[in-house]
Every structure is written in structure tokens, then in C-alpha cells.
Design a protein around this motif. Sequence first.
Motif, PDB file in Angstrom:
ATOM      1  N   SER A   1       0.829  -1.199   0.000  1.00 47.20           N
ATOM      2  CA  SER A   1       0.000   0.000   0.000  1.00 47.20           C
ATOM      3  C   SER A   1       0.869   1.257   0.000  1.00 47.20           C
ATOM      4  O   SER A   1       2.080   1.193   0.247  1.00 47.20           O
ATOM      5  CB  SER A   1      -0.925   0.015   1.228  1.00 47.20           C
ATOM      6  N   VAL A   2       0.241   2.385  -0.275  1.00 43.07           N
ATOM      7  CA  VAL A   2       0.903   3.686  -0.259  1.00 43.07           C
ATOM      8  C   VAL A   2       0.284   4.515   0.856  1.00 43.07           C
ATOM      9  O   VAL A   2      -0.941   4.581   0.995  1.00 43.07           O
ATOM     10  CB  VAL A   2       0.746   4.406  -1.618  1.00 43.07           C
ATOM     11  N   ILE A   3       1.129   5.175   1.639  1.00 46.41           N
ATOM     12  CA  ILE A   3       0.667   5.978   2.771  1.00 46.41           C
ATOM     13  C   ILE A   3       0.346   7.399   2.307  1.00 46.41           C
ATOM     14  O   ILE A   3       1.158   8.057   1.656  1.00 46.41           O
ATOM     15  CB  ILE A   3       1.734   6.010   3.880  1.00 46.41           C
ATOM     16  N   LEU A   4      -0.853   7.862   2.646  1.00 46.71           N
ATOM     17  CA  LEU A   4      -1.319   9.204   2.294  1.00 46.71           C
ATOM     18  C   LEU A   4      -1.872   9.896   3.535  1.00 46.71           C
ATOM     19  O   LEU A   4      -2.178   9.248   4.542  1.00 46.71           O
ATOM     20  CB  LEU A   4      -2.409   9.116   1.220  1.00 46.71           C
ATOM     21  N   THR A   5      -2.008  11.210   3.448  1.00 44.62           N
ATOM     22  CA  THR A   5      -2.559  11.974   4.566  1.00 44.62           C
ATOM     23  C   THR A   5      -3.722  12.842   4.103  1.00 44.62           C
ATOM     24  O   THR A   5      -3.825  13.184   2.921  1.00 44.62           O
ATOM     25  CB  THR A   5      -1.499  12.902   5.205  1.00 44.62           C
ATOM     26  N   VAL A   6      -4.577  13.188   5.051  1.00 43.63           N
ATOM     27  CA  VAL A   6      -5.600  14.213   4.838  1.00 43.63           C
ATOM     28  C   VAL A   6      -5.123  15.446   5.588  1.00 43.63           C
ATOM     29  O   VAL A   6      -4.871  15.401   6.794  1.00 43.63           O
ATOM     30  CB  VAL A   6      -6.974  13.762   5.372  1.00 43.63           C
TER      31      VAL A   6
END
Length: 200
Positions: free
Chosen positions: A44-49
Motif C-alpha cells: 500500500s501507499v501511505i497518504l494523509t488528509v
Amino acid sequence: MTESEFIYAFNQPWRIKRDAGEPFPHAKRPAAVLICLNPVEEVSVILTVRARHLKHHAGQISFPGGKVETFDKNLVDTACREAREEIGLSTEQLRIIGAMPSYPTISGFAVTPIIASLQKPIDISETLTIDTNEVEEVFEVPLRILMDPQNYFVHEIERDNQKYPVYYIPHEGKTIWGATAGILAHLRDHVNLYKEMFQR
């Protein structure tokens, strides 16, 4: 797609032309973001809001990252520092894979995406600590979703009598769009070009 397949394709010569960033050719302020792979059972790829109270791009989905500071040694240092500050991801946890071409944004930044993988898989809900001044939430998207063109929607904008695509990636009630989706589309096309070549 496995982590090793992604890395093998990523490390091939870059042949994809930029498109979504072309309306902003004068973007020069250096910045870097971290595209971090979490090698869990399904990579998976880590993303932020981004936090809702921020002045710029509030509530949008982004990679950890930010502008280059004078004390940063290089762009990798910038991306790693920002990831540490924003989501508590230590540099010691990372294996740097490489860098993409810089991506010019409407806000004037030339953003260099740094690709990295975690040395060991983590449970982001238990391991990462977010800075609530900058980040509202951290989440993951499977790499296979981001590398599949069918998961992208495109809306064209017109600037100087030319049309350019703006990418959108809906996923589980969230929508990745703007520069983040544009960077991912650029990465997707590069990786898939070599994936298709090797499968022939």
C-alpha cells in the motif's frame, strides 16, 4: 503488483512526458514529498488528509512533504523530515528507492516526489503519530489501485488555449485529486509502460 515488480519498473529510464503539470511552467520553489510503500500483504501507499484549519489546501489528500528549508541537506532530507514531523515516520524505517521528475504546481512549487519503502511492514494506526496541526488523518491505498488507469477519472481544464487533464482517484469515500493525483498518474504511466514491455 508486488513491491519488487514496482521497484524494478520504477528504476527503468524515465520516458513518460509530463502533462497535468504543464499549465504551471513557472513553478520554481523547491519542495519534496514522500511516496512511501508499506510492504504489508497487499503493498500500500501511505497518504494523509491535511488539517481542515490550514490556510492552503485544507482537507485535501496529499503525501507527507513540504517546502525545502535552508537546513535540509537535499530533497530526500526534506521529504524524510516532513514525514517525520507530520506523521512520525522515522528515517531509519525507510529504504529510499529513488526520485521522480519534479512536478510543478499551481501554488508555485516544483515538487520532487521521493519514492521509499518501509524496511518492515507496519500497522499505521498503531505505529504512526500525526501532528494534528498539519494532518487530520493518515490512511493507505493499495498500490494496485493506484497503478490501475481504470481507477482514475479525468477532467480537462483549459489554459492558454490548451487543454490539460486534472486527475481524480475515488477510493473508499475519499477522493485524491490535484497535484497528488497528477503525480500518481505520472508514476502509474511510467511503471505500467515497463510492466507492459516486460510482459510481452
